[in-house]
Design a protein around this motif. Structure first.
Motif, PDB file in Angstrom:
ATOM      1  N   LYS A  35      53.786  22.902  94.301  1.00 30.23           N
ATOM      2  CA  LYS A  35      53.934  22.122  95.543  1.00 30.23           C
ATOM      3  C   LYS A  35      54.437  22.990  96.697  1.00 30.23           C
ATOM      4  O   LYS A  35      54.685  22.475  97.792  1.00 30.23           O
ATOM      5  CB  LYS A  35      54.910  20.951  95.340  1.00 30.23           C
ATOM      6  CG  LYS A  35      54.491  19.975  94.298  1.00 30.23           C
ATOM      7  CD  LYS A  35      53.868  18.657  94.689  1.00 30.23           C
ATOM      8  CE  LYS A  35      53.902  18.096  96.034  1.00 30.23           C
ATOM      9  NZ  LYS A  35      52.616  17.452  96.417  1.00 30.23           N
ATOM     10  N   SER A  36      54.619  24.291  96.434  1.00 34.96           N
ATOM     11  CA  SER A  36      55.094  25.249  97.456  1.00 34.96           C
ATOM     12  C   SER A  36      56.391  24.780  98.120  1.00 34.96           C
ATOM     13  O   SER A  36      56.549  24.885  99.342  1.00 34.96           O
ATOM     14  CB  SER A  36      54.041  25.467  98.546  1.00 34.96           C
ATOM     15  OG  SER A  36      52.856  25.937  97.988  1.00 34.96           O
ATOM     16  N   LEU A  37      57.316  24.245  97.310  1.00 38.15           N
ATOM     17  CA  LEU A  37      58.576  23.759  97.860  1.00 38.15           C
ATOM     18  C   LEU A  37      59.651  24.836  97.740  1.00 38.15           C
ATOM     19  O   LEU A  37      59.770  25.473  96.689  1.00 38.15           O
ATOM     20  CB  LEU A  37      59.019  22.493  97.099  1.00 38.15           C
ATOM     21  CG  LEU A  37      58.125  21.283  97.349  1.00 38.15           C
ATOM     22  CD1 LEU A  37      58.376  20.193  96.305  1.00 38.15           C
ATOM     23  CD2 LEU A  37      58.349  20.734  98.750  1.00 38.15           C
ATOM     24  N   PRO A  38      60.440  25.049  98.804  1.00 40.76           N
ATOM     25  CA  PRO A  38      61.518  26.037  98.709  1.00 40.76           C
ATOM     26  C   PRO A  38      62.661  25.534  97.827  1.00 40.76           C
ATOM     27  O   PRO A  38      63.099  24.402  97.968  1.00 40.76           O
ATOM     28  CB  PRO A  38      61.985  26.218 100.157  1.00 40.76           C
ATOM     29  CG  PRO A  38      61.404  25.097 100.925  1.00 40.76           C
ATOM     30  CD  PRO A  38      60.333  24.432 100.123  1.00 40.76           C
ATOM     31  N   TYR A  39      63.110  26.380  96.921  1.00 42.17           N
ATOM     32  CA  TYR A  39      64.201  25.980  96.026  1.00 42.17           C
ATOM     33  C   TYR A  39      64.983  27.212  95.621  1.00 42.17           C
ATOM     34  O   TYR A  39      64.505  28.342  95.749  1.00 42.17           O
ATOM     35  CB  TYR A  39      63.660  25.260  94.775  1.00 42.17           C
ATOM     36  CG  TYR A  39      62.831  26.134  93.856  1.00 42.17           C
ATOM     37  CD1 TYR A  39      61.468  26.311  94.060  1.00 42.17           C
ATOM     38  CD2 TYR A  39      63.426  26.818  92.775  1.00 42.17           C
ATOM     39  CE1 TYR A  39      60.707  27.115  93.221  1.00 42.17           C
ATOM     40  CE2 TYR A  39      62.669  27.619  91.930  1.00 42.17           C
ATOM     41  CZ  TYR A  39      61.313  27.776  92.161  1.00 42.17           C
ATOM     42  OH  TYR A  39      60.566  28.588  91.336  1.00 42.17           O
ATOM     43  N   SER A  40      66.168  26.982  95.107  1.00 47.81           N
ATOM     44  CA  SER A  40      66.906  28.080  94.484  1.00 47.81           C
ATOM     45  C   SER A  40      67.189  27.689  93.042  1.00 47.81           C
ATOM     46  O   SER A  40      67.238  26.491  92.719  1.00 47.81           O
ATOM     47  CB  SER A  40      68.214  28.355  95.231  1.00 47.81           C
ATOM     48  OG  SER A  40      69.000  27.195  95.199  1.00 47.81           O
ATOM     49  N   THR A  41      67.337  28.695  92.188  1.00 43.72           N
ATOM     50  CA  THR A  41      67.585  28.434  90.766  1.00 43.72           C
ATOM     51  C   THR A  41      69.058  28.644  90.449  1.00 43.72           C
ATOM     52  O   THR A  41      69.631  29.675  90.811  1.00 43.72           O
ATOM     53  CB  THR A  41      66.758  29.404  89.883  1.00 43.72           C
ATOM     54  OG1 THR A  41      65.389  29.307  90.252  1.00 43.72           O
ATOM     55  CG2 THR A  41      66.925  29.080  88.408  1.00 43.72           C
ATOM     56  N   GLU A 263      49.748  31.762  86.319  1.00 42.02           N
ATOM     57  CA  GLU A 263      50.689  32.837  86.668  1.00 42.02           C
ATOM     58  C   GLU A 263      51.134  32.711  88.144  1.00 42.02           C
ATOM     59  O   GLU A 263      52.292  32.956  88.466  1.00 42.02           O
ATOM     60  CB  GLU A 263      50.007  34.191  86.417  1.00 42.02           C
ATOM     61  CG  GLU A 263      50.910  35.404  86.466  1.00 42.02           C
ATOM     62  CD  GLU A 263      52.011  35.384  85.400  1.00 42.02           C
ATOM     63  OE1 GLU A 263      51.739  34.946  84.263  1.00 42.02           O
ATOM     64  OE2 GLU A 263      53.141  35.801  85.736  1.00 42.02           O
ATOM     65  N   ILE A 264      50.227  32.279  89.013  1.00 45.27           N
ATOM     66  CA  ILE A 264      50.574  32.171  90.442  1.00 45.27           C
ATOM     67  C   ILE A 264      51.660  31.128  90.711  1.00 45.27           C
ATOM     68  O   ILE A 264      52.248  31.099  91.779  1.00 45.27           O
ATOM     69  CB  ILE A 264      49.335  31.841  91.337  1.00 45.27           C
ATOM     70  CG1 ILE A 264      48.561  30.664  90.770  1.00 45.27           C
ATOM     71  CG2 ILE A 264      48.448  33.056  91.521  1.00 45.27           C
ATOM     72  CD1 ILE A 264      47.540  30.101  91.746  1.00 45.27           C
ATOM     73  N   TYR A 265      51.896  30.247  89.734  1.00 37.24           N
ATOM     74  CA  TYR A 265      52.945  29.220  89.909  1.00 37.24           C
ATOM     75  C   TYR A 265      54.183  29.518  89.059  1.00 37.24           C
ATOM     76  O   TYR A 265      55.025  28.652  88.854  1.00 37.24           O
ATOM     77  CB  TYR A 265      52.407  27.831  89.537  1.00 37.24           C
ATOM     78  CG  TYR A 265      51.170  27.452  90.306  1.00 37.24           C
ATOM     79  CD1 TYR A 265      51.163  27.468  91.703  1.00 37.24           C
ATOM     80  CD2 TYR A 265      49.991  27.095  89.649  1.00 37.24           C
ATOM     81  CE1 TYR A 265      50.014  27.139  92.421  1.00 37.24           C
ATOM     82  CE2 TYR A 265      48.843  26.756  90.360  1.00 37.24           C
ATOM     83  CZ  TYR A 265      48.861  26.790  91.738  1.00 37.24           C
ATOM     84  OH  TYR A 265      47.731  26.453  92.436  1.00 37.24           O
ATOM     85  N   ALA A 266      54.259  30.733  88.531  1.00 40.67           N
ATOM     86  CA  ALA A 266      55.342  31.034  87.587  1.00 40.67           C
ATOM     87  C   ALA A 266      56.471  31.861  88.203  1.00 40.67           C
ATOM     88  O   ALA A 266      57.436  32.177  87.522  1.00 40.67           O
ATOM     89  CB  ALA A 266      54.755  31.778  86.368  1.00 40.67           C
ATOM     90  N   ALA A 267      56.363  32.149  89.502  1.00 44.47           N
ATOM     91  CA  ALA A 267      57.380  33.005  90.116  1.00 44.47           C
ATOM     92  C   ALA A 267      58.750  32.328  90.110  1.00 44.47           C
ATOM     93  O   ALA A 267      58.846  31.103  90.204  1.00 44.47           O
ATOM     94  CB  ALA A 267      56.979  33.333  91.554  1.00 44.47           C
ATOM     95  N   VAL A 268      59.789  33.133  90.005  1.00 44.66           N
ATOM     96  CA  VAL A 268      61.157  32.603  90.019  1.00 44.66           C
ATOM     97  C   VAL A 268      61.733  32.744  91.432  1.00 44.66           C
ATOM     98  O   VAL A 268      61.719  33.822  92.003  1.00 44.66           O
ATOM     99  CB  VAL A 268      62.040  33.378  89.004  1.00 44.66           C
ATOM    100  CG1 VAL A 268      63.507  32.999  89.173  1.00 44.66           C
ATOM    101  CG2 VAL A 268      61.565  33.099  87.589  1.00 44.66           C
ATOM    102  N   GLN A 269      62.176  31.615  91.979  1.00 45.39           N
ATOM    103  CA  GLN A 269      62.830  31.665  93.315  1.00 45.39           C
ATOM    104  C   GLN A 269      64.311  31.509  93.158  1.00 45.39           C
ATOM    105  O   GLN A 269      64.755  30.840  92.238  1.00 45.39           O
ATOM    106  CB  GLN A 269      62.320  30.527  94.192  1.00 45.39           C
ATOM    107  CG  GLN A 269      60.917  30.739  94.690  1.00 45.39           C
ATOM    108  CD  GLN A 269      60.499  29.641  95.673  1.00 45.39           C
ATOM    109  OE1 GLN A 269      61.303  29.122  96.435  1.00 45.39           O
ATOM    110  NE2 GLN A 269      59.231  29.291  95.646  1.00 45.39           N
TER     111      GLN A 269
END
Ligand SMILES: N[C@@H](CCC(=O)N[C@@H](CS)C(=O)NCC(=O)O)C(=O)O
Length: 269
Positions: A35-41, A263-269
């Motif tokens: 969903k291209s939403l900004p988040y932090s982990t 893979e394109i949706y697996a990045a860690v923010q």
């Protein structure tokens, strides 16, 4: 959205952003990125999950077989709306309803897949609200049951953080009512049998991916792909390398293609 969403994931062996292997947090991470939403982990050690969940006042959504609360992740906090959610399916529904722009997690489709087995699941799965997407909710439950029946192949490969590994393993041993961690080992003929059953189960699921792929509906992913993709992420990080290679190749390579396409949706923010 005024402020970033806060996503709670399970910290495994450092660096946590490389070893994250818990399936339900993976469903949420894939959905947030989709969903291209900004988040932090916020990374939480396994033994700390209960305290973190309680401190956020998010009720448990799972119970152990004896009826006591099982505190789990993911949790998602949305500072913009003050909402706190503690179940991956609820989170996906929330994201789609609150942030409908961009990729659609729940396009209509029938998702006709039922898994049945005589094998018992050690800790009962959550019963969740279908959020208005009953086909997806049913698919989630069936896919979870299908993979959980074979999760014994993955348990020994969990990449625990050495700092908390002994405590975490002791808790797994306690829950399972076994006497030591080594009791989880599945080897030899028993492993071959379970692996064969895993292959057959995936064969049933592969039938749904009968089109040109890599996703269920073709070139665009949806939440059902992310559910299966999250289990594949867990498998990729916990199965012995030769077994993961087989999973990638079984049934014409459908699951290897799905995994790689996500893979394109697996990045860690
Ligand atoms: N229905 C819940 C289940 C969550 C769940 O089972 N989470 C597991 C990781 S995949 C967990 O937090 N386990 C913690 C533990 O085993 O102590 C969801 O979909 O969020």
């Amino acid at each position: 959205m005024d402020k970033k969403l806060v996503f709670y994931d399970i910290a495994m062996r450092p660096p946590a952003e490389k070893s994250n292997s818990a399936v339900n947090p993976w469903k949420t991470r894939l959905a947030l990125n989709f969903k291209s939403l900004p988040y932090s982990t916020n990374w939480v050690q396994l033994p700390d999950i209960s305290n973190v969940r309680k401190s956020l006042s998010v009720p448990a959504c799972r119970k152990f077989a004896d009826g006591t609360d099982f505190h789990t992740l993911p949790i998602l906090v949305d500072p913009t709306t003050s909402r706190k959610l503690g179940d991956s399916f609820d989170i996906a529904v929330y994201l789609q309803k609150q942030y409908p722009a961009g990729n659609d997690l729940f396009p209509p489709q029938s998702l006709d897949y039922v898994f049945s087995s005589d094998a018992a699941i050690l800790i009962p799965l959550s019963k969740c609200d279908d959020g208005g997407y009953p086909q997806y909710a049913r698919f989630n439950v069936n896919v979870d049951a299908a993979f959980t029946t074979h999760v014994g192949l993955m348990v020994q490969g969990l990449p625990f953080d050495p700092a908390t590994a002994e405590e975490a393993k002791a808790e797994f041993v306690r829950r399972a009512g076994v006497s030591c961690w080594e009791d989880f080992a599945i080897t030899g003929e028993q492993r071959e049998k379970l692996s064969g059953s895993f292959r057959d189960m995936l064969g049933g699921l592969a039938k749904l991916f009968g089109g040109n792929g890599p996703f269920l509906l073709g070139e665009r992913a949806n939440y059902a792909d992310l559910i299966v993709g999250a289990w594949l992420r867990m498998a990729s990080k916990t199965l012995p390398a030769d077994e993961w290679k087989l999973v990638r190749e079984w049934h014409g390579g459908v699951f290897g293609r799905l995994h790689d396409a996500l893979e394109i949706y697996a990045a860690v923010q």
